[in-house]
Design a protein around this motif. Structure first.
Motif, PDB file in Angstrom:
ATOM      1  N   LYS A   1      -8.609 -16.227  16.106  1.00  0.00           N
ATOM      2  CA  LYS A   1     -10.032 -16.542  16.156  1.00  0.00           C
ATOM      3  C   LYS A   1     -10.796 -15.569  15.270  1.00  0.00           C
ATOM      4  CE  LYS A   1     -14.005 -16.793  19.289  1.00  0.00           C
ATOM      5  NZ  LYS A   1     -14.483 -16.574  20.680  1.00  0.00           N
ATOM      6  N   VAL A   2     -11.654 -16.108  14.398  1.00  0.00           N
ATOM      7  CA  VAL A   2     -12.518 -15.251  13.583  1.00  0.00           C
ATOM      8  C   VAL A   2     -13.603 -14.673  14.483  1.00  0.00           C
ATOM      9  CG1 VAL A   2     -14.130 -15.165  11.662  1.00  0.00           C
ATOM     10  CG2 VAL A   2     -12.057 -16.558  11.480  1.00  0.00           C
ATOM     11  N   MET A   3     -13.713 -13.344  14.530  1.00  0.00           N
ATOM     12  CA  MET A   3     -14.591 -12.672  15.485  1.00  0.00           C
ATOM     13  C   MET A   3     -15.980 -12.395  14.923  1.00  0.00           C
ATOM     14  SD  MET A   3     -12.524 -12.564  17.986  1.00  0.00           S
ATOM     15  CE  MET A   3     -13.477 -11.576  19.145  1.00  0.00           C
ATOM     16  N   ASN A   4     -16.209 -12.630  13.637  1.00  0.00           N
ATOM     17  CA  ASN A   4     -17.490 -12.286  13.017  1.00  0.00           C
ATOM     18  C   ASN A   4     -18.369 -13.517  12.857  1.00  0.00           C
ATOM     19  OD1 ASN A   4     -15.059 -10.827  11.523  1.00  0.00           O
ATOM     20  ND2 ASN A   4     -16.686  -9.329  11.877  1.00  0.00           N
ATOM     21  N   LEU A   5     -19.639 -13.375  13.202  1.00  0.00           N
ATOM     22  CA  LEU A   5     -20.591 -14.444  12.936  1.00  0.00           C
ATOM     23  C   LEU A   5     -20.815 -14.593  11.438  1.00  0.00           C
ATOM     24  CD1 LEU A   5     -23.292 -13.796  15.687  1.00  0.00           C
ATOM     25  CD2 LEU A   5     -21.643 -15.663  15.608  1.00  0.00           C
ATOM     26  N   VAL A   6     -20.856 -13.456  10.749  1.00  0.00           N
ATOM     27  CA  VAL A   6     -21.081 -13.432   9.305  1.00  0.00           C
ATOM     28  C   VAL A   6     -20.052 -12.486   8.691  1.00  0.00           C
ATOM     29  CG1 VAL A   6     -22.710 -12.863   7.469  1.00  0.00           C
ATOM     30  CG2 VAL A   6     -23.548 -13.871   9.596  1.00  0.00           C
ATOM     31  N   PRO A   7     -19.378 -12.869   7.609  1.00  0.00           N
ATOM     32  CA  PRO A   7     -18.418 -11.950   6.979  1.00  0.00           C
ATOM     33  C   PRO A   7     -19.115 -10.695   6.458  1.00  0.00           C
ATOM     34  CG  PRO A   7     -18.180 -14.181   6.127  1.00  0.00           C
ATOM     35  CD  PRO A   7     -19.435 -14.164   6.925  1.00  0.00           C
ATOM     36  N   VAL A   8     -18.383  -9.612   6.453  1.00  0.00           N
ATOM     37  CA  VAL A   8     -18.863  -8.399   5.806  1.00  0.00           C
ATOM     38  C   VAL A   8     -18.579  -8.528   4.319  1.00  0.00           C
ATOM     39  CG1 VAL A   8     -18.541  -5.912   5.613  1.00  0.00           C
ATOM     40  CG2 VAL A   8     -18.491  -6.999   7.850  1.00  0.00           C
TER      41      VAL A   8
ATOM     42  N   ASN B   1     -16.719  -3.512  18.217  1.00  0.00           N
ATOM     43  CA  ASN B   1     -17.152  -3.744  16.842  1.00  0.00           C
ATOM     44  C   ASN B   1     -16.048  -4.457  16.085  1.00  0.00           C
ATOM     45  OD1 ASN B   1     -18.341  -3.498  14.260  1.00  0.00           O
ATOM     46  ND2 ASN B   1     -17.114  -1.663  13.892  1.00  0.00           N
ATOM     47  N   PHE B   2     -16.310  -5.695  15.723  1.00  0.00           N
ATOM     48  CA  PHE B   2     -15.336  -6.457  14.940  1.00  0.00           C
ATOM     49  C   PHE B   2     -15.750  -6.542  13.470  1.00  0.00           C
ATOM     50  CE2 PHE B   2     -14.772  -7.955  19.314  1.00  0.00           C
ATOM     51  CZ  PHE B   2     -13.418  -7.691  19.471  1.00  0.00           C
ATOM     52  N   THR B   3     -16.755  -5.750  13.108  1.00  0.00           N
ATOM     53  CA  THR B   3     -17.169  -5.690  11.714  1.00  0.00           C
ATOM     54  C   THR B   3     -16.081  -4.992  10.898  1.00  0.00           C
ATOM     55  OG1 THR B   3     -19.461  -5.508  12.429  1.00  0.00           O
ATOM     56  CG2 THR B   3     -18.968  -4.913  10.145  1.00  0.00           C
ATOM     57  N   VAL B   4     -15.624  -5.628   9.849  1.00  0.00           N
ATOM     58  CA  VAL B   4     -14.583  -5.031   9.008  1.00  0.00           C
ATOM     59  C   VAL B   4     -15.168  -3.830   8.268  1.00  0.00           C
ATOM     60  CG1 VAL B   4     -13.015  -5.403   7.069  1.00  0.00           C
ATOM     61  CG2 VAL B   4     -13.416  -7.228   8.731  1.00  0.00           C
ATOM     62  N   LYS B   5     -14.439  -2.755   8.265  1.00  0.00           N
ATOM     63  CA  LYS B   5     -14.830  -1.587   7.476  1.00  0.00           C
ATOM     64  C   LYS B   5     -14.276  -1.745   6.061  1.00  0.00           C
ATOM     65  CE  LYS B   5     -14.934   1.695  11.320  1.00  0.00           C
ATOM     66  NZ  LYS B   5     -14.348   2.948  11.876  1.00  0.00           N
ATOM     67  N   ILE B   6     -15.167  -1.760   5.106  1.00  0.00           N
ATOM     68  CA  ILE B   6     -14.769  -1.828   3.699  1.00  0.00           C
ATOM     69  C   ILE B   6     -14.937  -0.430   3.119  1.00  0.00           C
ATOM     70  CG2 ILE B   6     -15.258  -2.841   1.455  1.00  0.00           C
ATOM     71  CD1 ILE B   6     -16.189  -5.337   2.793  1.00  0.00           C
ATOM     72  N   ASN B   7     -13.834   0.207   2.842  1.00  0.00           N
ATOM     73  CA  ASN B   7     -13.863   1.586   2.356  1.00  0.00           C
ATOM     74  C   ASN B   7     -13.457   1.616   0.886  1.00  0.00           C
ATOM     75  OD1 ASN B   7     -14.017   4.386   2.276  1.00  0.00           O
ATOM     76  ND2 ASN B   7     -11.862   4.618   2.839  1.00  0.00           N
ATOM     77  N   PRO B   8     -14.437   1.667  -0.033  1.00  0.00           N
ATOM     78  CA  PRO B   8     -14.103   1.739  -1.460  1.00  0.00           C
ATOM     79  C   PRO B   8     -13.545   3.121  -1.814  1.00  0.00           C
ATOM     80  CG  PRO B   8     -16.361   0.973  -1.080  1.00  0.00           C
ATOM     81  CD  PRO B   8     -15.875   1.579   0.186  1.00  0.00           C
TER      82      PRO B   8
ATOM     83  N   ALA C   1     -28.729   2.842  18.179  1.00  0.00           N
ATOM     84  CA  ALA C   1     -28.337   2.257  16.889  1.00  0.00           C
ATOM     85  C   ALA C   1     -27.369   1.100  17.128  1.00  0.00           C
ATOM     86  CB  ALA C   1     -27.685   3.321  16.012  1.00  0.00           C
ATOM     87  N   TYR C   2     -27.205   0.274  16.098  1.00  0.00           N
ATOM     88  CA  TYR C   2     -26.251  -0.829  16.199  1.00  0.00           C
ATOM     89  C   TYR C   2     -24.850  -0.288  16.467  1.00  0.00           C
ATOM     90  CZ  TYR C   2     -29.688  -4.145  14.324  1.00  0.00           C
ATOM     91  OH  TYR C   2     -30.787  -4.943  14.143  1.00  0.00           O
ATOM     92  N   GLN C   3     -24.073  -1.059  17.238  1.00  0.00           N
ATOM     93  CA  GLN C   3     -22.675  -0.701  17.472  1.00  0.00           C
ATOM     94  C   GLN C   3     -21.724  -1.750  16.919  1.00  0.00           C
ATOM     95  OE1 GLN C   3     -22.032  -0.650  21.808  1.00  0.00           O
ATOM     96  NE2 GLN C   3     -23.870  -1.900  21.975  1.00  0.00           N
ATOM     97  N   ALA C   4     -22.274  -2.855  16.468  1.00  0.00           N
ATOM     98  CA  ALA C   4     -21.494  -3.943  15.866  1.00  0.00           C
ATOM     99  C   ALA C   4     -22.458  -4.792  15.051  1.00  0.00           C
ATOM    100  CB  ALA C   4     -20.801  -4.772  16.947  1.00  0.00           C
ATOM    101  N   GLY C   5     -21.906  -5.831  14.399  1.00  0.00           N
ATOM    102  CA  GLY C   5     -22.765  -6.751  13.652  1.00  0.00           C
ATOM    103  C   GLY C   5     -23.316  -6.139  12.359  1.00  0.00           C
ATOM    104  N   PRO C   6     -24.661  -6.123  12.155  1.00  0.00           N
ATOM    105  CA  PRO C   6     -25.686  -6.374  13.170  1.00  0.00           C
ATOM    106  C   PRO C   6     -25.923  -7.847  13.488  1.00  0.00           C
ATOM    107  CG  PRO C   6     -26.730  -5.855  11.085  1.00  0.00           C
ATOM    108  CD  PRO C   6     -25.255  -5.703  10.864  1.00  0.00           C
ATOM    109  N   GLU C   7     -25.284  -8.780  12.748  1.00  0.00           N
ATOM    110  CA  GLU C   7     -25.456 -10.190  13.076  1.00  0.00           C
ATOM    111  C   GLU C   7     -24.965 -10.442  14.501  1.00  0.00           C
ATOM    112  OE1 GLU C   7     -25.015  -9.510   8.793  1.00  0.00           O
ATOM    113  OE2 GLU C   7     -23.685  -9.103  10.500  1.00  0.00           O
ATOM    114  N   GLY C   8     -25.816 -11.126  15.280  1.00  0.00           N
ATOM    115  CA  GLY C   8     -25.444 -11.444  16.652  1.00  0.00           C
ATOM    116  C   GLY C   8     -25.717 -10.353  17.655  1.00  0.00           C
ATOM    117  N   GLU C   9     -26.191  -9.197  17.181  1.00  0.00           N
ATOM    118  CA  GLU C   9     -26.476  -8.073  18.064  1.00  0.00           C
ATOM    119  C   GLU C   9     -27.965  -8.010  18.401  1.00  0.00           C
ATOM    120  OE1 GLU C   9     -24.147  -5.442  19.289  1.00  0.00           O
ATOM    121  OE2 GLU C   9     -23.051  -7.286  18.910  1.00  0.00           O
TER     122      GLU C   9
END
Length: 768
Positions: free
Chosen positions: A598-605, A534-541, A428-436
């Motif tokens: 440095k912004v680590m994400n290719l695409v914002p979450v 994984n530099f994907t931001v976790k958005i926890n509503p 399964a994906y471990q980051a991104g998935p953009e750029g993975e």
């Protein structure tokens, strides 16, 4: 430099010139480690001492000598007099736990004591992980210390599927080397599946002559690969000879790794049927599968055919002559029972054995194979589907569909190995998935793996003993190169290794992350491919009392999170996250991780939120949603949180039945518009509902239909689609809303699941 040589030289770069009294970056974290002043020097004068009468120690000694020579060029002496000594003491009379060891380092000697070969070997691995980065022939400094260490679990496993993609014997050895470095002791080798039979069986040569080869369709996604046509060259694949397999078994044994072979049954055997069509219910010849298209293809053994059981016993006999493991894995998962329902031989078997249905026929099959395996003084292990129809008396269960199968088996007194898809599937994906690299789906980050505890809270203390440990699985539908395999395994295997070895109270994410950076340096210098994290931001509503707020976080302890709520792309000028963000209007929050400016994400979450009058409403279901897709609970349909195109935690899923949900708003409210959001994901068997009907009520008893929407998007649309079904009407005082979404009862023609039930996924019932 080859990957295998890279692994052998890997420890040369640990721990990257750490200060003398700083704890070395050992993974997994030892139970107890104390540092002392000074160093022990390994050079040409160093001698390794062991009792020659204890022949069991010799493979570990040879392994250590080879490692030191690869690192430094030194050829250490063996059992030569001198002060600069490394002592390996194997004593069955000592009281060390199995695979435990004591590593003592002083200025003049190093001593590793253990009561088992595994303990000696793991003491050596910890010693090797303390060596600093060196140049050839430079002396090696080992910090003075005392380590008392032993594993938490006896089953510390990694799995590799070589059916969907064949990996050479050398790559398998490299995989074993990585496992050994991090004290993993069980290699689950998935040798048989629909798309390839990988083990030589001398009595049935067509299994590899035919079943090991397929038409090459690697340029296409797994689920989109066309089936083979007569005359097309079947030249993609391979298999292991029995001699190769025996060599790999011996190689693993030296590294204290047991190989568990998996020989699939009664399903996932299209490769065997391609070789011997008489093994299926239809007995119709077929070509080897190229991918995930099963249309008109047989993939089950015929459970009513006695010749099938003779065949399986012959196969298992040869398997057990190669693999000395206590356990033999027989698969048992995802059996399509429809062919059994139509097969006169299977139906006759059901009647003869007094079975109730095809589930009990599967149980009969597994129990019969277990009796044969037990007769050979071995044990059966299978995926959690072997629970269906009744569990074989002495079977061990490998729980992959969540933990429920493992919990059920443990409560029945059976041993279990935990390997739930979340978080133990490393394909399964471990980051991104953009750029993975493409992974098909799923999202198991390094931190998800590290946080996993194999002991479910549902088990009491007495039942804990049945949890043998945990395992990471690597399925290779989308992994066809060694580089990709490395990337998916590293560094998640290290996180799992610490979870199954170290005491739970010793685990610390920040400390692990810090130690991991030293290993990243080693990966870089030796050319190993890995995910940097994984530099994907976790958005926890957070939905409470009809109010929404959002918590943002990053797996990286050193990073910051920046966000926007107006739809713009966040950068360094955006708001820096410091505390939960209130959500008081319909909006989209976008966020990025920032590390060292440095912004680590290719695409914002991003996450969409809908503020409406049904938020916080209580939801009742006429037909229960699937226990495998519960989102965040029954009221997920009224939490204001919108799902994404990837079927994740915000979607309620249901199959076979229609989704009929009734929302209690808590009090009467003026409503003039209601809607529901639904998902279509063709590859995941998820389709938009055929129709959606909306009803309202003031008392919960008498409902009035306000509108019905017919879906006009075909079920054959391949790309993910999110659609909001809505109806408008004159304003009414409403307390109850009922939504009926008609589920697609059968996957469309040409779909891999053609004729089988589809799924409806819903994320939010809105009211305005």
């Amino acid at each position: 430099m080859s990957f295998r040589l890279s692994v052998l030289l890997f420890i040369a770069v640990l721990p990257n010139l750490l200060p003398a009294q700083q704890l070395p970056s050992i993974i997994p974290q030892p139970v107890d480690m104390q540092m002392n002043p000074g160093f022990f020097i390994i050079d040409n004068n160093t001698s390794v001492h062991f009792d020659k009468q204890q022949k069991a120690t010799k493979p570990a000694v040879q392994f250590f000598l080879k490692m030191v020579q690869n690192i430094s060029g030194y050829s250490l002496k063996v059992n030569k007099p001198g002060k600069n000594t490394i002592n390996l003491i194997l004593s069955s009379a000592s009281h060390f736990p199995k695979e435990g060891y004591l590593l003592s380092v002083s200025n003049s000697n190093i001593t590793i004591k253990a009561s088992s070969y595994g303990g000696i070997f793991y003491g050596i691995q910890s010693l090797l992980q303390t060596l600093p980065q060196v140049r050839t022939n430079e002396s090696l400094q080992v910090p003075c210390m005392l380590i008392n260490d032993y594993p938490r679990f006896s089953w510390r496993g990694m799995h590799l599927d070589v059916s969907r993609h064949f990996f050479s014997a050398d790559v398998v050895k490299e995989y074993i080397d990585l496992m050994a470095l991090y004290k993993m002791n069980t290699f689950h080798w998935h040798l048989v599946d629909d798309q390839g039979w990988r083990i030589e069986i001398k009595k049935y040569p067509k299994l590899t002559q035919v079943g090991a080869w397929r038409v090459d369709q690697t340029d296409k996604l797994w689920g989109s690969r066309p089936q083979a046509k007569p005359g097309e060259p079947a030249n993609y694949g391979g298999f292991y000879t029995q001699q190769q397999l025996k060599e790999i078994v011996a190689y693993a044994k030296t590294r204290n790794i047991t190989i568990i072979p998996e020989i699939e049954m009664p399903g996932h055997v299209a490769s065997a049927i391609a070789a011997y069509p008489q093994l299926s219910c239809t007995q119709v010849p077929q070509l080897p599968l190229t991918g995930g298209n099963y249309t008109n293809m047989a993939s089950n053994y015929c459970a009513g055919n006695e010749a099938v059981f003779s065949f399986i016993e012959d196969v298992l006999t040869e398997v057990m002559e190669i693999f000395p493991s206590t356990y033999i894995h027989i698969g048992g998962d995802e059996v399509d029972k429809e062919p059994w329902k139509k097969c006169p031989h299977c139906q006759q078997r059901i009647q003869k054995e007094g079975l109730k249905n095809e589930e009990e026929l599967q149980s009969y099959f597994i129990k019969r194979i277990e009796r044969f395996i037990i007769s050979k003084k071995r044990k059966l292990i299978g995926w959690d589907e072997i629970l269906e129809g009744g569990l074989a008396p002495e079977a061990t269960v490998m729980s992959w569909r969540g933990e429920s199968g493992g919990i059920q088996a443990a409560k029945m007194g059976h041993d279990v190995v935990m390997t739930p898809g979340t978080p133990c599937y490393f394909d399964a994906y471990q980051a991104g998935p953009e750029g993975e690299p493409y992974a098909g789906g799923g999202f198991n980050t390094l931190k998800n793996v590290y946080d996993y505890d194999p002991i479910p809270k549902e088990l009491n203390a007495a039942e804990h003993q049945h949890v043998l440990g945990a395992q990471g699985n690597v399925w290779t539908e989308n992994i066809s190169t060694t580089e990709h395999l490395e990337y998916m395994v590293l560094p998640r295997m290290l996180a799992l290794a610490e979870s199954v070895w170290s005491p739970s109270d010793k685990k610390n994410w920040r400390d692990f992350y810090s130690r991991l950076k030293v290993h990243f340096t080693a990966f870089d210098q030796k050319g190993l491919h890995y995910s940097p994290g994984n530099f994907t931001v976790k958005i926890n509503p957070i939905s409470q009392g009809g109010k929404l707020s959002v918590n943002l976080s990053s797996d990286s302890p050193e990073a910051s999170v920046y966000y926007t709520s107006d739809g713009s792309v966040p950068g360094l000028s955006a708001s820096k996250y410091t505390s939960p963000i209130p959500v008081e209007s319909t909006q989209t929050i976008k966020a990025v991780t920032v590390l060292n400016d440095k912004v680590m994400n290719l695409v914002p979450v991003e996450q969409k939120f809908s503020i409406h009058k049904a938020i916080g409403g209580t939801v009742q279901y006429t037909n229960a949603p699937s226990k495998y897709y519960p989102a965040n609970g029954p009221n997920s349909l009224t939490d204001g949180i919108r799902g994404k195109s990837n079927p994740g935690k915000f979607w309620i899923g249901i199959s076979n039945d229609d989704l009929i949900a009734t929302v209690d708003l808590g009090s009467e409210k003026k409503i003039s518009k209601v809607g529901i959001g639904c998902l279509q994901s063709y590859k995941d068997w998820i389709f938009l509902p055929q129709t959606v009907k909306f009803e309202v009520s003031a008392d919960g008893q008498h409902f009035q239909e306000m509108g019905s929407v017919v879906n006009d998007i075909p079920a054959t649309a391949l790309n993910p689609i999110i659609r909001d079904f809505e109806t408008k009407f004159s304003s009414l005082n409403v307390r109850y809303i009922r939504v009926t979404a008609t589920t697609v009862k059968a996957c469309p023609k040409g779909h891999p699941g053609e004729g089988k039930p589809g799924w409806t996924f819903a994320d939010e019932i809105t009211a305005e």
